[in-house]
Design a protein around this motif. Structure first.
Motif, PDB file in Angstrom:
ATOM      1  N   TYR A   1     -18.588  16.196  27.732  1.00  0.00           N
ATOM      2  CA  TYR A   1     -18.793  16.010  29.164  1.00  0.00           C
ATOM      3  C   TYR A   1     -20.173  16.533  29.580  1.00  0.00           C
ATOM      4  O   TYR A   1     -20.891  15.873  30.324  1.00  0.00           O
ATOM      5  CB  TYR A   1     -17.697  16.734  29.952  1.00  0.00           C
TER       6      TYR A   1
ATOM      7  N   ASP B   1     -19.645  11.179  37.527  1.00  0.00           N
ATOM      8  CA  ASP B   1     -18.691  12.232  37.843  1.00  0.00           C
ATOM      9  C   ASP B   1     -17.585  11.719  38.756  1.00  0.00           C
ATOM     10  O   ASP B   1     -16.416  12.043  38.565  1.00  0.00           O
ATOM     11  CB  ASP B   1     -19.385  13.417  38.510  1.00  0.00           C
TER      12      ASP B   1
ATOM     13  N   LEU C   1     -11.213  18.846  32.192  1.00  0.00           N
ATOM     14  CA  LEU C   1     -12.219  17.822  32.471  1.00  0.00           C
ATOM     15  C   LEU C   1     -12.170  17.384  33.926  1.00  0.00           C
ATOM     16  O   LEU C   1     -13.209  17.184  34.552  1.00  0.00           O
ATOM     17  CB  LEU C   1     -12.011  16.629  31.538  1.00  0.00           C
TER      18      LEU C   1
ATOM     19  N   SER D   1     -15.428  17.918  36.378  1.00  0.00           N
ATOM     20  CA  SER D   1     -16.071  16.820  37.100  1.00  0.00           C
ATOM     21  C   SER D   1     -15.982  17.037  38.604  1.00  0.00           C
ATOM     22  O   SER D   1     -16.922  16.729  39.334  1.00  0.00           O
ATOM     23  CB  SER D   1     -15.457  15.479  36.695  1.00  0.00           C
TER      24      SER D   1
END
Length: 77
Positions: free
Chosen positions: A14, A27, A51, A55
Motif C-alpha cells: 500500500y 485512496d 488497509l 487508506s
C-alpha cells in the motif's frame, strides 16, 4: 504469525503504490471498495481492516493538508 507477515506485506505494498501514484483517487477507490466489500461479505481479516484504516487516514491527511494550503493562500490575500 502468518497474519502478521501478510499484514506487513499488505502495508508495504500500500505504501509503495500510494507513493508511486501520489493520487487521492487511488485512496478513495481503495477505501470505498474495501469498505463496501467488508459490508457485503461478513468476514474479519486483519490485513484488510488495517488497509481500510490506512487508506482512510491517508485520505483525511490529504484533505486537511489541502485545506491548510487553501487557508494559507486565502489569509495571504
Amino acid at each position: 504469525m502468518m497474519v502478521v507477515f501478510i499484514l506487513m506485506v499488505v502495508v508495504y505494498l500500500y505504501y509503495v503504490i500510494t507513493e508511486y501514484f501520489q493520487n487521492s483517487y487511488i485512496d478513495c477507490i481503495l477505501f470505498l471498495t474495501l469498505l463496501i466489500s467488508h459490508l457485503i461479505w461478513d468476514y474479519y481479516f486483519l490485513p484488510i481492516d488495517i488497509l481500510v484504516a490506512l487508506s482512510g487516514v491517508n485520505l483525511l491527511s490529504r484533505f486537511f493538508k489541502k485545506k491548510r494550503e487553501i487557508n494559507r493562500v486565502v489569509s495571504g490575500l
